[in-house]
Design a protein around this motif. Structure first.
Motif, PDB file in Angstrom:
ATOM      1  N   LYS A   1       0.817  -1.219   0.000  1.00  0.00           N
ATOM      2  CA  LYS A   1       0.000   0.000   0.000  1.00  0.00           C
ATOM      3  C   LYS A   1       0.846   1.262   0.000  1.00  0.00           C
ATOM      4  CE  LYS A   1      -3.882  -2.265   2.340  1.00  0.00           C
ATOM      5  NZ  LYS A   1      -4.752  -2.307   3.534  1.00  0.00           N
ATOM      6  N   ILE A   2       1.823   1.343   0.899  1.00  0.00           N
ATOM      7  CA  ILE A   2       2.640   2.554   0.992  1.00  0.00           C
ATOM      8  C   ILE A   2       4.048   2.340   0.457  1.00  0.00           C
ATOM      9  CG2 ILE A   2       1.315   3.336   2.988  1.00  0.00           C
ATOM     10  CD1 ILE A   2       3.717   2.621   4.743  1.00  0.00           C
ATOM     11  N   GLY A   3       4.437   1.083   0.219  1.00  0.00           N
ATOM     12  CA  GLY A   3       5.742   0.808  -0.356  1.00  0.00           C
ATOM     13  C   GLY A   3       6.651  -0.009   0.539  1.00  0.00           C
TER      14      GLY A   3
ATOM     15  N   GLU B   1       3.533  -1.018 -10.351  1.00  0.00           N
ATOM     16  CA  GLU B   1       2.227  -1.634 -10.129  1.00  0.00           C
ATOM     17  C   GLU B   1       1.276  -0.729  -9.344  1.00  0.00           C
ATOM     18  OE1 GLU B   1       1.260  -4.378 -11.518  1.00  0.00           O
ATOM     19  OE2 GLU B   1       3.226  -4.803 -12.413  1.00  0.00           O
ATOM     20  N   LYS B   2       1.798   0.036  -8.396  1.00  0.00           N
ATOM     21  CA  LYS B   2       0.947   0.837  -7.515  1.00  0.00           C
ATOM     22  C   LYS B   2       0.948   2.333  -7.860  1.00  0.00           C
ATOM     23  CE  LYS B   2      -0.507  -2.487  -4.819  1.00  0.00           C
ATOM     24  NZ  LYS B   2      -1.943  -2.803  -4.642  1.00  0.00           N
TER      25      LYS B   2
ATOM     26  N   ALA C   1       6.139   8.659  -8.283  1.00  0.00           N
ATOM     27  CA  ALA C   1       6.652   7.351  -8.699  1.00  0.00           C
ATOM     28  C   ALA C   1       7.647   7.477  -9.847  1.00  0.00           C
ATOM     29  CB  ALA C   1       5.492   6.442  -9.093  1.00  0.00           C
ATOM     30  N   LEU C   2       7.332   8.315 -10.833  1.00  0.00           N
ATOM     31  CA  LEU C   2       8.228   8.448 -11.984  1.00  0.00           C
ATOM     32  C   LEU C   2       9.581   9.012 -11.566  1.00  0.00           C
ATOM     33  CD1 LEU C   2       8.700   8.204 -15.012  1.00  0.00           C
ATOM     34  CD2 LEU C   2       7.684  10.496 -15.290  1.00  0.00           C
TER      35      LEU C   2
ATOM     36  N   ALA D   1       3.191  -9.276  -8.061  1.00  0.00           N
ATOM     37  CA  ALA D   1       3.862  -8.155  -7.401  1.00  0.00           C
ATOM     38  C   ALA D   1       2.894  -7.287  -6.604  1.00  0.00           C
ATOM     39  CB  ALA D   1       4.600  -7.304  -8.433  1.00  0.00           C
ATOM     40  N   ALA D   2       1.671  -7.107  -7.100  1.00  0.00           N
ATOM     41  CA  ALA D   2       0.729  -6.187  -6.459  1.00  0.00           C
ATOM     42  C   ALA D   2       0.284  -6.652  -5.078  1.00  0.00           C
ATOM     43  CB  ALA D   2      -0.490  -5.982  -7.352  1.00  0.00           C
TER      44      ALA D   2
END
Length: 456
Positions: A79-81, A202-203, A208-209, A370-371
């Motif tokens: 959820k948060i990494g 995935e999330k 993120a980028l 992975a998710a």
């Protein structure tokens, strides 16, 4: 450009190895802190006049917290990494270890150990996922096997240091040492541990980028203008379907059963062997030595698992460790009262029990998409912890009922046989099907139905 493809298919680069090295050191600290009570218990039980049942509850306190942490904190990795979850867990462990050092009575120490266990439980599941997601397909089994030496090496090295500290400054010094090294690694993680590219893709969290391109730069690849497309099917993003739909249900249950049987035997051997040998010989130093030797054997076992994955699927390598562990436990029962032989067999017990833990950590991430990988591995560890909590407590009651140590080692040897059977059935669930966790129901080509190259 999809960094995931490069990580999976290209030779491993320095940044990947650095990330795995951080996880290895964290695993060493984790291993020491999981089993610190095994080294403290012989001294503490004399100082506080504890009976076998009280020691059993104290040895299980950390496991109770670890079960809670695995269930409650591991899903946060999805959820948060992976990175923020690791940081949060280290904060909890540091606080719990510090409080344990100042505990005033048995009840306080049980509570503080359980609190530290919450952070440990969440961290254990997260670390092997980070190692898996930063390894190439070709070297994933080997990388996870080498990473697996962290837990037993941490116990062996930490136990040896604790023996010196406790002898000089008392049992509280072991917790002070644990607090200091955890706080130090917390600083290193904040500065140096990257997020998983699998999670970023995935999330797609905020920024993120930017994080993705920073990792690309560290790996020597060009920046991207957009993230690659997710690969996890929408159905697999649901925890329920990802863990239990179709063949995944059978694999999840077999994984739970095999891991639960192993950790029951693992925690019996690691938590009670120092105390049982101390009682048999009257010398606490012999008990501590046996505890260290078990984990020296664990380092050998984890490296042995890594070597086996070069020629066997990791699941089959782990099955061999389970059956070997059953033999080692029975042999230990026969030679328990002979101190010299018992020291040698302590290495064998650790080789298979601790090596098996490394094996389960290696095979579990590749089962799930992975998710939901953090949740899948975390639930496995949580279920195992619920079972393993019973082992130290049950041992205390069995000893009170008159069971001899030899009977206990034979009992848990039989439990390891069951673990091996469950791992074998898990491997058979892949027969004719894809090894790709994103498409578990896909039929595999006949030519690779029984691969000899290790699966990821």
């Amino acid at each position: 450009m999809d960094i995931r493809t490069h990580i999976r298919t290209q030779p491993m680069r320095r940044y990947q190895i650095q990330t795995i090295a951080i996880c290895l050191v964290l695993s060493m600290i984790d291993g020491f802190e999981i089993l610190i009570m095994a080294f403290v218990a012989p001294h503490l039980s004399k100082e506080w006049n504890l009976d076998a049942v009280q020691v059993g509850y104290l040895l299980s306190a950390g496991l109770i917290g670890m079960a809670a942490g695995a269930f409650l904190l591991s899903p946060l990795a999805d959820k948060i990494g992976r990175r923020p979850t690791t940081i949060a867990c280290l904060v909890l462990i540091t606080i719990g270890m510090g409080l344990s050092a100042i505990a005033g009575d048995l009840e306080q120490l049980i509570v503080y150990r359980a609190f530290a266990g919450i952070g440990i439980g969440g961290l254990v599941a997260n670390l092997n996922i980070l190692v898996s997601e930063n390894s190439s397909d070709r070297r994933r089994g080997t990388a996870l096997g080498v990473y697996g030496i962290g837990l037993p090496a941490g116990v062996a090295i930490g136990g040896a240091i604790s023996g010196v500290l406790i002898a000089q400054y008392g049992w509280r010094s072991a917790f002070v040492f644990g607090t200091a090294i955890t706080a130090l690694m917390l600083v290193i993680v904040v500065r140096s541990l990257p997020e998983s590219t699998e999670f970023l893709i995935e999330k797609r969290p905020k920024n993120a980028l930017s994080q993705y391109n920073k990792i690309a730069a560290r790996l020597g690849y060009q920046a991207s203008t957009s993230l690659p497309e997710p690969t996890t099917a929408s159905a697999a993003r649901s925890v329920r379907s990802g863990l239990f739909a179709g063949v995944m249900g059978r694999r999840t249950v077999l994984l739970w059963l095999g891991y639960s049987c192993l950790v029951a035997a693992f925690y019996f051997a690691n938590t009670w062997t120092p105390k049982l040998l101390t009682d048999a010989t009257g010398d606490p130093n012999i008990g501590v030595t046996a505890g260290v030797l078990i984990n020296v054997g664990g380092v050998i076992g984890a490296l042995g698992f890594a070597a086996l994955t070069l020629v066997l699927r990791p699941r089959l390598a782990n099955m061999i460790l389970m059956f070997g562990g059953a033999v080692a436990f029975v042999a230990y029962a026969a030679g328990f009262e002979l101190v010299a032989l018992g020291m040698v067999l302590s290495v064998a017990v650790g080789m298979f029990a601790n090596g098996g833990i490394a094996g389960f950590y290696a095979i579990s991430p590749s089962i799930y998409p992975a998710a939901i990988r953090g949740t899948g591995v975390g639930v496995m560890i949580g279920v195992g912890r619920l079972i393993s909590i019973v082992a130290p407590i049950l041992t205390g009651y069995l000893l009170k009922l008159g069971w001899a140590p030899v009977d206990l080692y034979r009992l848990f040897g039989a439990v390891l046989v069951l673990a091996g059977v469950f791992v074998f059935l898990l491997d058979r669930s892949y027969r004719g099907l894809s090894e790709n966790p994103e498409t578990p129901e896909t039929v595999a080509p006949a030519s690779i139905e029984e691969p000899t190259v290790p699966a990821r």
